[in-house]
Enzyme design. Sequence first.
Site, PDB file in Angstrom:
ATOM      1  N   LYS A 127       3.726   3.466   2.037  1.00  0.00           N
ATOM      2  CA  LYS A 127       4.357   3.276   0.719  1.00  0.00           C
ATOM      3  C   LYS A 127       5.363   4.388   0.455  1.00  0.00           C
ATOM      4  O   LYS A 127       6.479   4.137  -0.009  1.00  0.00           O
ATOM      5  CB  LYS A 127       3.279   3.245  -0.386  1.00  0.00           C
ATOM      6  CG  LYS A 127       2.467   1.966  -0.373  1.00  0.00           C
ATOM      7  CD  LYS A 127       1.233   2.042  -1.240  1.00  0.00           C
ATOM      8  CE  LYS A 127       0.352   0.818  -1.007  1.00  0.00           C
ATOM      9  NZ  LYS A 127      -0.954   0.898  -1.651  1.00  0.00           N
TER      10      LYS A 127
ATOM     11  N   GLN B  15      -4.259   4.873  -5.226  1.00  0.00           N
ATOM     12  CA  GLN B  15      -4.745   4.188  -4.021  1.00  0.00           C
ATOM     13  C   GLN B  15      -6.258   3.985  -4.119  1.00  0.00           C
ATOM     14  O   GLN B  15      -7.011   4.924  -4.357  1.00  0.00           O
ATOM     15  CB  GLN B  15      -4.390   5.032  -2.772  1.00  0.00           C
ATOM     16  CG  GLN B  15      -4.740   4.356  -1.466  1.00  0.00           C
ATOM     17  CD  GLN B  15      -3.950   3.064  -1.228  1.00  0.00           C
ATOM     18  OE1 GLN B  15      -2.752   3.004  -1.426  1.00  0.00           O
ATOM     19  NE2 GLN B  15      -4.661   2.018  -0.809  1.00  0.00           N
TER      20      GLN B  15
ATOM     21  N   ASP C 113       1.160  -1.940  -9.839  1.00  0.00           N
ATOM     22  CA  ASP C 113       0.221  -2.795  -9.096  1.00  0.00           C
ATOM     23  C   ASP C 113      -0.173  -4.026  -9.923  1.00  0.00           C
ATOM     24  O   ASP C 113      -0.714  -4.989  -9.382  1.00  0.00           O
ATOM     25  CB  ASP C 113      -1.056  -2.003  -8.761  1.00  0.00           C
ATOM     26  CG  ASP C 113      -1.104  -1.558  -7.308  1.00  0.00           C
ATOM     27  OD1 ASP C 113      -0.398  -2.170  -6.487  1.00  0.00           O
ATOM     28  OD2 ASP C 113      -1.854  -0.611  -7.005  1.00  0.00           O
TER      29      ASP C 113
END
Length: 295
Positions: free
Chosen positions: A54, A98, A121
């Site tokens: 990422k 994460q 997200d």
Amino acid sequence: MTAELISGTEISKAILEEIKQEVNEMKDKTGKVPGLVTILVGENPASISYVTLKVRTALNLGFNEIQDNQPEDISQEDLLALIDKYNNDPEINGILVQLPLPKHIDDKKVLNAIDPDKDVDAFHPVNVGRLMIGGDEVRFLPCTPAGIQELIVRSGTETKGAEVVVVGRSNIVGKPIAMMMAQKGVGANSTVTIVHTGTQDLATHCKRADILVVAAGVPNLVKPEWIKPGSTVIDVGVNRIGKNEKTGKAILRGDVDFAKAKEIAGKITPVPGGVGPMTICMLMRNTLRSAQRSM
Ligand code: NAP
């Protein structure tokens, strides 16, 4: 007949180029670039490799990327304070924590602490609600479902009035993609059925799908005879079925018997190289849109 391959690898490359161009334009006009922070707690090897990918992608696009690594024993209070700091940082447009988090941390509490307008997200309940309402309410689409929809649209599949069958009802894939395809609008407007372990006759439902989205996590769950000839098949499943003896790398398979299904479907995604590469790409696009909105 052999199906046309829907390559997530190629489509994601094209989208990343589009994002890069928009970032350059933003920089020229405003002197600013999108800001993304990736928070990694602990040293889980899989998490490190996801975060590394990422970060690399964000940097390649010209984002302002902060990789904030925290020790495994960080307290929940300190992690919440860190999120609060980034919530209030005008240079940060996207906050990504994460998962998984260590056991002593309540991940729901942490994800819900992210400002919904920086929740790239799209896991925050506010963004789940906005997705349900649809239209102008939507700020961010969750990344994997957004990638799936993009593959369907860019493969030239007609969605309006199409019978879409989604196998799986998870909060991160099945439910959101079903809701997105049922919305009124371009790239959607479909008639959607969700099937799961409580469904009585999986085969009958799959057989009438013009667009079949499979996200069960069960290798070869969908048999070739369940596929409607000429349909579009999106295989989200990623299953490790063994190891390549020469390279030591995991052998990956989807939820669909690809070799046989490609002789029946009109268009189909491979595993790997289908949905997989789209997820990060959509995360980057969410961060860009967040930055554009904040200006
Ligand atoms: P999940 O949370 O385990 O959900 C799986 C869903 O499939 C559940 O709703 C389950 O039904 C249903 N299901 C399982 N076995 C079934 C069966 N035999 N018949 C009918 N339905 C069945 O999984 P997920 O997070 O949605 O992920 C699904 C797959 O997609 C996994 O292989 C995952 O690795 C992959 N994935 C890939 C990406 C990517 O490529 N970027 C991203 C996310 C996920 P019940 O609800 O009834 O239990």
